[in-house]
Structure formats: structure tokens, C-alpha cells
Design a protein around this motif. Structure first.
Motif, PDB file in Angstrom:
ATOM      1  N   ARG A  35      24.194  33.350 -43.502  1.00 31.74           N
ATOM      2  CA  ARG A  35      24.543  32.805 -44.808  1.00 31.74           C
ATOM      3  C   ARG A  35      23.535  33.243 -45.872  1.00 31.74           C
ATOM      4  O   ARG A  35      23.892  33.539 -47.011  1.00 31.74           O
ATOM      5  N   ASN A  36      22.265  33.303 -45.503  1.00 34.85           N
ATOM      6  CA  ASN A  36      21.228  33.676 -46.475  1.00 34.85           C
ATOM      7  C   ASN A  36      21.358  35.121 -46.944  1.00 34.85           C
ATOM      8  O   ASN A  36      21.018  35.442 -48.077  1.00 34.85           O
ATOM      9  N   LEU A  37      21.837  36.003 -46.053  1.00 30.37           N
ATOM     10  CA  LEU A  37      21.927  37.416 -46.426  1.00 30.37           C
ATOM     11  C   LEU A  37      23.015  37.679 -47.470  1.00 30.37           C
ATOM     12  O   LEU A  37      23.047  38.749 -48.082  1.00 30.37           O
ATOM     13  N   TYR A  38      23.905  36.714 -47.685  1.00 31.72           N
ATOM     14  CA  TYR A  38      24.948  36.903 -48.706  1.00 31.72           C
ATOM     15  C   TYR A  38      24.310  37.116 -50.081  1.00 31.72           C
ATOM     16  O   TYR A  38      24.688  38.006 -50.835  1.00 31.72           O
ATOM     17  N   LEU A  39      23.319  36.299 -50.387  1.00 30.24           N
ATOM     18  CA  LEU A  39      22.604  36.459 -51.656  1.00 30.24           C
ATOM     19  C   LEU A  39      21.831  37.776 -51.673  1.00 30.24           C
ATOM     20  O   LEU A  39      21.763  38.459 -52.697  1.00 30.24           O
ATOM     21  N   THR A  40      21.297  38.153 -50.511  1.00 32.17           N
ATOM     22  CA  THR A  40      20.539  39.407 -50.417  1.00 32.17           C
ATOM     23  C   THR A  40      21.406  40.592 -50.839  1.00 32.17           C
ATOM     24  O   THR A  40      20.966  41.471 -51.588  1.00 32.17           O
ATOM     25  N   LEU A  41      22.654  40.617 -50.354  1.00 32.07           N
ATOM     26  CA  LEU A  41      23.535  41.738 -50.701  1.00 32.07           C
ATOM     27  C   LEU A  41      23.792  41.779 -52.209  1.00 32.07           C
ATOM     28  O   LEU A  41      23.847  42.859 -52.811  1.00 32.07           O
ATOM     29  N   GLN A  42      23.951  40.621 -52.811  1.00 33.83           N
ATOM     30  CA  GLN A  42      24.161  40.614 -54.267  1.00 33.83           C
ATOM     31  C   GLN A  42      22.919  41.118 -55.005  1.00 33.83           C
ATOM     32  O   GLN A  42      23.031  41.800 -56.025  1.00 33.83           O
ATOM     33  N   LEU A  65      27.526  49.238 -49.428  1.00 32.30           N
ATOM     34  CA  LEU A  65      27.489  47.992 -48.675  1.00 32.30           C
ATOM     35  C   LEU A  65      28.873  47.607 -48.159  1.00 32.30           C
ATOM     36  O   LEU A  65      29.089  46.488 -47.713  1.00 32.30           O
ATOM     37  N   CYS A  66      29.806  48.546 -48.247  1.00 32.09           N
ATOM     38  CA  CYS A  66      31.132  48.213 -47.714  1.00 32.09           C
ATOM     39  C   CYS A  66      31.728  49.427 -47.016  1.00 32.09           C
ATOM     40  O   CYS A  66      31.423  50.572 -47.340  1.00 32.09           O
ATOM     41  N   ALA A  71      34.005  38.826 -51.018  1.00 27.42           N
ATOM     42  CA  ALA A  71      33.238  38.013 -50.070  1.00 27.42           C
ATOM     43  C   ALA A  71      33.444  38.517 -48.651  1.00 27.42           C
ATOM     44  O   ALA A  71      32.494  38.619 -47.859  1.00 27.42           O
ATOM     45  N   ASP A  72      34.680  38.875 -48.331  1.00 29.16           N
ATOM     46  CA  ASP A  72      34.994  39.401 -47.002  1.00 29.16           C
ATOM     47  C   ASP A  72      34.239  40.707 -46.754  1.00 29.16           C
ATOM     48  O   ASP A  72      33.705  40.940 -45.666  1.00 29.16           O
ATOM     49  N   MET A  73      34.179  41.559 -47.788  1.00 29.01           N
ATOM     50  CA  MET A  73      33.457  42.828 -47.683  1.00 29.01           C
ATOM     51  C   MET A  73      31.973  42.580 -47.385  1.00 29.01           C
ATOM     52  O   MET A  73      31.384  43.214 -46.510  1.00 29.01           O
ATOM     53  N   ARG A  74      31.382  41.630 -48.097  1.00 23.96           N
ATOM     54  CA  ARG A  74      29.953  41.363 -47.895  1.00 23.96           C
ATOM     55  C   ARG A  74      29.692  40.784 -46.503  1.00 23.96           C
ATOM     56  O   ARG A  74      28.721  41.169 -45.838  1.00 23.96           O
ATOM     57  N   TYR A  75      30.536  39.860 -46.076  1.00 22.54           N
ATOM     58  CA  TYR A  75      30.300  39.259 -44.756  1.00 22.54           C
ATOM     59  C   TYR A  75      30.529  40.255 -43.623  1.00 22.54           C
ATOM     60  O   TYR A  75      29.911  40.164 -42.569  1.00 22.54           O
ATOM     61  N   ASP A  76      31.426  41.223 -43.837  1.00 26.92           N
ATOM     62  CA  ASP A  76      31.605  42.300 -42.845  1.00 26.92           C
ATOM     63  C   ASP A  76      30.297  43.064 -42.666  1.00 26.92           C
ATOM     64  O   ASP A  76      29.876  43.371 -41.548  1.00 26.92           O
ATOM     65  N   PHE A  77      29.668  43.365 -43.799  1.00 35.25           N
ATOM     66  CA  PHE A  77      28.404  44.119 -43.754  1.00 35.25           C
ATOM     67  C   PHE A  77      27.308  43.283 -43.088  1.00 35.25           C
ATOM     68  O   PHE A  77      26.542  43.781 -42.252  1.00 35.25           O
ATOM     69  N   THR A 129      27.665  40.927 -40.911  1.00 32.00           N
ATOM     70  CA  THR A 129      27.944  40.845 -39.466  1.00 32.00           C
ATOM     71  C   THR A 129      27.404  42.073 -38.745  1.00 32.00           C
ATOM     72  O   THR A 129      26.787  41.968 -37.674  1.00 32.00           O
ATOM     73  N   LYS A 130      27.627  43.257 -39.348  1.00 33.08           N
ATOM     74  CA  LYS A 130      27.143  44.494 -38.712  1.00 33.08           C
ATOM     75  C   LYS A 130      25.619  44.508 -38.652  1.00 33.08           C
ATOM     76  O   LYS A 130      25.029  44.915 -37.643  1.00 33.08           O
ATOM     77  N   VAL A 131      24.980  44.065 -39.721  1.00 37.77           N
ATOM     78  CA  VAL A 131      23.510  44.035 -39.743  1.00 37.77           C
ATOM     79  C   VAL A 131      22.988  43.096 -38.653  1.00 37.77           C
ATOM     80  O   VAL A 131      22.064  43.439 -37.897  1.00 37.77           O
ATOM     81  N   CYS A 132      23.585  41.923 -38.571  1.00 35.44           N
ATOM     82  CA  CYS A 132      23.103  40.920 -37.602  1.00 35.44           C
ATOM     83  C   CYS A 132      23.386  41.357 -36.159  1.00 35.44           C
ATOM     84  O   CYS A 132      22.558  41.124 -35.268  1.00 35.44           O
ATOM     85  N   GLU A 133      24.538  41.955 -35.932  1.00 35.18           N
ATOM     86  CA  GLU A 133      24.853  42.418 -34.576  1.00 35.18           C
ATOM     87  C   GLU A 133      23.854  43.476 -34.103  1.00 35.18           C
ATOM     88  O   GLU A 133      23.525  43.552 -32.926  1.00 35.18           O
ATOM     89  N   ALA A 134      23.376  44.274 -35.049  1.00 31.00           N
ATOM     90  CA  ALA A 134      22.472  45.369 -34.676  1.00 31.00           C
ATOM     91  C   ALA A 134      21.008  44.947 -34.599  1.00 31.00           C
ATOM     92  O   ALA A 134      20.200  45.658 -34.001  1.00 31.00           O
TER      93      ALA A 134
END
Length: 669
Positions: free
Chosen positions: A92-99, A170-171, A247-253, A255-260
């Protein structure tokens, strides 16, 4: 160089600010504790300042906090951003980071609470996360001071090298990606002229942000239509509206960051403990009774046990010092006027107020502990349901709680409310929350008239203030402020042991504030009262204050207050002095009765009976706040006339309530 400190609420942002600057800003769990920008120089880097911005979840502004943060980054153009992230809640915190990355400003990511992540068996591949985000990532623990020096070096380096985020995409390829690039291409030249990243401006246009980008970018009608065509095409292809698609685009990104890079640990012990405790402390039938019991316990310990003991000790010391100084001045044959000024004015007035410092500190010691543990956040949460019945949300409870300390920051804290209706209603209710400046009045009257039940009497006064506030809110909700409150969303942090340092910082801040008021506003008020009570209408120095200027004015106004049981002009004069600061009420009574604090207990029963004392307490509880609070109300309501209306209406409400208490009581007794 200037750095902006940006992060979600409750991610440890202010703790990091204090660690970076050695500042003494208080750390709280309430959204909106950082109401205004705070800045300070970084330790050992005197050319580098850091600005602590309000905690936010998004740069798209829904609240005043988000507007403050967004406008600072866009308009002040900091050299770098320190983006603090709660590593235990990283998705959830990384959402602001992407912005933030879309702003293309040199940025360093501070992964806070890494000690908790490791403690729960989790880990984060810092190098991999740094590669995927294109910025430097530093693991830290702000509370323990871990990683702070590395963070400072990283952000200084990023700012001096002007290192912008290395990752620009980022998408993933698809409709959203095409839309962003299409719009960015249309506005690229316009954005460059304004010095705004074209990708950021494109996303704001797609979101329909309120920055009025269409006008600022000077887009032609044809360009606006092209942009809208691209957005509609994207919405049709994704099957989502524009905001949901982004929002969906950001959370997709994310998810990939966290999975890796993230290996999650087991559910933390703190979370499990918090969930068990919440079943009791926020339970449907247990939350309110427990809250009342806790507050009653706090008042009992503050006024009857710990604070009362130290306050009595300090007042005895101040009285003794006053006597010694009085004898010394008398032995020196100093002019009687100046002797009276020092002993009857300064020592009697200011000394009476200063002696309540222990009570103030003990009360805030307990409130700070409750806040630091995370309990006060829960209080706002379970109060939300109750407040909705009177047309407010739980978010309004936060400024109200702050109002128990001081009305001025409480009124300012209403800026965090996103609805103007909620904000104005909350501003109008805050003066009914009993501020700490009224504590000396309550303490001295309860000690004089209800010595065996002073804690209970104090608790009842606080409850009466809240009940009157509720009644006023119900009336406002049915008349001037019809409508529904904005939904309240708040993340409940885990319960934590209170920070000893944070508690000490708050106590120091409160002590400084109280002493500053005692030796400025209250000293001036005391001196004015002494002058008015020491000279007659022909400006002759007198020793009998009943012939003074103050007596003249007090007697002229006394008929207004006689129906409330206040027939002594000294009582009315103390209420007038209370307009400057509520502590001045006690100081004035002390000056006019020529008694120290320890003697005031015995003097007051000669001025009041039990019923008129209760009437007086009700009036001081409800009548207009001090001048500083009225000024804050004027700023927030944007009108001097509205602030004057608040003053008049509160005086009328106080008069009516005191009248009812005194006259109904007289009929019953």
C-alpha cells in the motif's frame, strides 16, 4: 539544499524527521498531527534542510494535507524527496512512491521498520527493489536510529548529482500505456515550457485532476479533444473508468516489484496482540465504558494523587518565596506601590498560575502514553459511529481530542477535514472541549468546594462540555449545516510501547508553552488587573481594591451576572480577565483577594456558596475561548463576523446553562 519528507500517515515520518534534525516535534498516531510544514536542518549538514510534509496516501488531492504536500513539491521544487515507506505494509505504501516517481524529482526511498520485518522472519532484497524502482533504497528503523546516516548520505548525493529516477516506464504495454504516451506526446511542448514532467502532466489530465492543467498548459480545443478521445478509447478497452485503470496499472507494477524483492514473514506478534486487544478495547459494548474508565483514572491520578501533590508542593514554595521577597522589599523600604506590584501582582497572579504546571504535565504524560500506544486512534475509530448520529465523522474527533490540550492547534487541525461542512462544524464545537488552560480553575474550585470528589467533579465537567457540544452539533446538523459527513477511513496501527523520548518531548513542549503563556499573556493580564485594582477613578494608589477602577467597572457589569449567583464584582472581573487567557481567571481572583494560592482555597467560600461555585464552573467551561483561539477560529472560518458570532453565541450558551444550573439548583435545595 532542501529535501521534502513525504510518506503515508503512521509510517514513522515525524520520527524520522526528529532523527534527521534532532528536532522536538511531537510524534502522534492521528492523521493530521503534521498539520503544517515543519522544517529543520539535518544534523551535521547545516546547509541541508528537510521539510516534514503532512502524511498522505496519494498525491491526487482529496484533503488539505494532500494539497499541502502536492503544492510544496510542484511549487517549491525541493532538491530531493525522502520517501519514507512502512516496510511492514509495503504494497500500500508503494502506491504513493509510484506517484512521486512520476514527478521525476531526485528521490531516495527510506524503508522504515525493517527491524520489525526481520523480527517476523521477512526480508527485502534492497538491491533488486532499487533496480526495479530506479532509485536508491535505504533500509532504516527511524525509532531506533538505524540507517539514518546512510539515508542522509544517499539523499545528499542524489540531490547534488540531480539523480532522477532511472525507471521511466511504470506500466506494462497495453491500453493505459498507450493512452499515457499519447497524451504525453500531445502536451510535451506545453509541459516543457512550464517545467513540469510531461508524463506527470499527462496522468493528471487523464485523472481529471483539479490543477487546472488544461489552462496552465494553454492547450487548444483540438488538443483537449484529442486527449479526451484517447482517454475514452482507453476506458473502453480496459472496461474501467480512468481512475480505476490508472490505479490498476500502478498496483500491477507494485505487485511485480514485491514479487521480485519481498519475502513476507509470518503475521507479526504485534498484529496478533493488537487484534486480541482490539476485541476488548474497541468491542461494540466495551469500547465506550472502557474509554470513560480510562479517562476517569487519568483524571484521578492527575488531579488527586500525583499532579495534586506536586502542585500543592510548588504552590507552597511559590508562596514562601513571595513572603521572603515581600519581607526583603519591605526591609529595603521600597516604594509601597512597587512592593504591591511585585507581591500582590506578580507573585499572587503569575505564581498562582505557575503552580498548576505539575497538573498540566501529569495530564499530558498520561494522554501522550495513550496516544503513543495507538489507543487514541482506536478512540477516533469507535467514536465514528457515535459522531455520525450528530452529523460528523470520526475524523472530527481528532481535532476535538487535541482541543482538550489547547483550542488553537485543535482549530488548525480541522484543515485535515476534506469537507468544508465537517470542518466548520468541528471548528464551532472545539471550544466546548475543555482545554488545559481551564484546569487551574477546575482544580482550585474543586479543591475548595468538593475536596473529597475532585476527580469525579473534573470528569463531569469534561463530560458536560462534550454533551453540550453534542447538543449544539445536533442543532447545527438540522439547521445551518444540513448534510452527511464524509466517510471516515483510518488505518489502525499496531499497539506499541510508548516512546519515552516522545513523551519527554511532548512534556517539554507543553511546559515551555505553559511557562511562556504564564510570563507573557498572563503576566500582562495580571499587571493590568493589578493596576486597575490598585488605583481609584482619580488614579490615586489605594490599598482597598473595593474602591478601585476595576471595582467600578465590575460593579457596572455585575447585574448581568447576578442571576447566575455572581454578586461579587471580583468574580465578574475575573471572568473578564479570562478573555485574554483562561488561566488569568485564577490569577485575577488571587490578586483581588490578596491571597496566595494556598490561601485561595479558604478565601473562595467567602465569595461563593456551593451552588454559585458550580454555576461559575459551568460558565467558565462554556464561555468564549481565549483571544488566541478566537483568532484561530477567525482564520479557519474566514470571517471576523463569524468569529464574533461564535464568541457571542458561546457567552449566551454559557449564561443560559449557568442560569439554569443556579436557579434550578436554588429551587431544589
Amino acid at each position: 539544499m532542501t529535501f521534502a519528507l513525504v510518506g503515508n500517515q503512521n509510517c514513522g515520518k515525524t520520527t524520522l524527521f526528529n532523527a534527521l534534525t534532532g528536532s522536538n516535534c511531537h510524534v502522534g498516531n492521528f492523521p493530521g498531527v503534521t498539520i503544517e510544514q515543519k522544517s529543520g536542518f539535518i544534523n551535521n549538514y547545516k546547509n541541508c534542510s528537510v521539510v516534514d510534509l503532512p502524511g498522505i496516501y496519494s498525491i491526487r488531492p482529496y484533503s488539505a494535507e494532500e494539497i499541502v504536500t502536492r503544492d510544496f513539491i510542484l511549487n517549491e521544487k525541493p532538491d530531493a524527496i525522502i520517501n519514507i515507506v512502512d516496510a511492514t505494509n509495503i504494497e500500500r505504501n508503494l502506491y504513493l512512491t509510484l506517484q512521486i516517481l512520476e514527478l521525476r524529482v531526485p528521490t531516495v526511498l527510506a524503508l522504515n521498520m525493517m527491524d520489525e520485518v526481520r523480527g517476523n522472519g521477512g526480508s527485502i532484497d534492497i538491491t533488486r527493489m532499487s533496480e526495479l524502482l530506479g532509485i536508491t533504497v535505504i533500509p532504516i528503523s527511524a525509532a531506533k536510529g538505524e540507517g539514518i546516516s546512510d539515508l542522509i548520505k544517499a539523499v545528499v548525493n542524489a540531490a547534488s548529482q540531480k539523480t532522477r529516477p532511472a525507471v521511466t516506464e511504470l506500466c506494462s504495454p497495453g491500453p493505459v500505456h498507450r493512452c499515457i504516451h499519447s497524451v504525453a506526446h500531445v502536451i510535451e511542448d506545453h509541459a516543457q515550457k512550464l517545467g513540469i514532467p510531461s508524463r506527470f502532466a499527462a496522468i493528471k489530465l487523464i485523472e481529471g485532476d483539479d490543477l487546472n492543467f488544461i489552462t496552465r498548459l494553454a492547450l487548444s480545443q483540438n488538443e483537449v479533444e484529442l486527449i479526451e478521445h484517447s482517454v475514452i478509447e482507453m476506458e473502453n478497452e480496459r472496461g474501467l473508468d480512468r481512475n480505476a485503470a490508472l490505479a490498476d496499472m500502478r498496483y500491477d507494477f507494485i505487485t511485480k516489484v514485491c514479487e521480485a524483492s519481498v519475502i513476507k514473514g509470518s503475521e507479526s506478534k504485534e498484529r496478533k496482540f493488537s487484534e486480541k486487544l482490539d476485541k476488548i478495547l474497541t468491542g461494540k459494548f466495551t469500547a465506550i465504558p472502557i474509554f470513560i474508565a480510562i479517562m476517569a483514572m487519568v483524571f484521578w491520578l492527575t488531579f488527586s494523587i500525583i499532579g495534586g501533590f506536586f502542585s500543592e508542593l510548588l504552590s507552597t514554595g511559590i508562596d514562601s518565596l513571595g513572603n521572603i521577597v515581600g519581607k526583603a522589599l519591605s526591609g529595603y523600604n521600597l516604594n509601597p506601590v512597587f512592593q504591591s506590584l511585585v507581591t500582590d501582582g506578580i507573585f499572587a497572579g503569575v505564581g498562582a498560575v505557575v503552580s498548576f504546571l505539575p497538573i498540566i504535565l501529569v495530564l499530558f504524560f498520561f494522554l501522550s502514553i495513550l496516544e503513543d500506544t495507538g489507543y487514541m486512534t482506536r478512540v477516533a475509530f469507535f467514536m465514528d459511529k457515535l459522531l455520525r448520529h450528530i452529523g460528523l465523522s470520526g475524523r472530527s474527533f481528532v481535532p476535538m481530542i487535541i482541543g482538550f490540550g489547547c483550542s488553537v492547534p485543535a482549530v488548525m487541525a480541522t484543515r485535515t477535514l476534506s469537507s468544508e461542512r465537517d470542518r466548520h462544524m468541528t471548528v464551532l464545537l472545539i471550544p466546548f472541549m475543555s482545554c488545559s488552560a481551564k484546569i487551574p480553575i477546575y482544580a482550585i474550585f474543586c479543591a475548595a468546594f468538593f475536596p473529597a470528589h475532585s476527580a469525579l467533579a473534573m470528569t463531569l465537567l469534561y463530560i458536560i462540555g462534550m454533551v453540550i457540544g453534542i447538543v449544539i452539533a445536533l442543532i447545527l446538523n438540522k439547521t445551518a449545516y444540513r448534510g452527511k459527513p464524509v466517510p471516515f477511513v483510518m488505518e489502525l496501527p499496531n499497539y506499541r510501547l510508548p516512546s519515552f523520548k516522545s513523551v519527554l518531548l511532548l512534556l517539554r513542549e507543553k511546559a515551555n508553552d505553559f511557562l511562556q503563556r504564564a510570563f507573557t499573556v498572563i503576566l500582562y493580564a495580571t499587571l493590568i488587573i493589578w493596576c486597575l485594582s490598585s488605583f481609584d477613578t482619580k488614579l490615586n494608589f489605594i490599598t482597598d481594591s473595593s474602591n478601585s477602577l476595576l471595582a467600578f467597572f465590575g460593579r457596572a457589569i455585575t447585574p448581568v451576572f447576578k442571576p447566575l449567583g455572581f454578586s461579587d464584582w471580583r468574580i465578574v472581573s475575573s471572568l473578564i480577565a479570562g478573555f485574554s487567557a483562561k488561566e488569568a481567571v485564577v490569577g485575577t481572583l488571587s490578586v483581588l483577594s490578596s491571597s496566595g494560592l494556598s490561601e485561595l482555597n479558604t478565601v473562595l467560600p467567602g465569595m461563593f456558596n456551593g451552588l454559585s461555585a458550580v454555576s461559575f464552573l459551568i460558565f467558565t467551561l462554556l464561555y468564549t475561548p481565549c483571544i488566541a483561539a478566537v483568532n484561530a477560529i477567525k482564520r479557519e472560518l474566514g470571517s471576523g463576523w463569524k468569529a464574533l458570532g461564535v464568541v457571542i453565541s458561546q457567552c449566551v450558551i454559557a449564561w443560559i446553562c449557568s442560569f439554569a444550573v443556579y436557579n434550578i439548583g436554588s429551587m431544589l435545595l
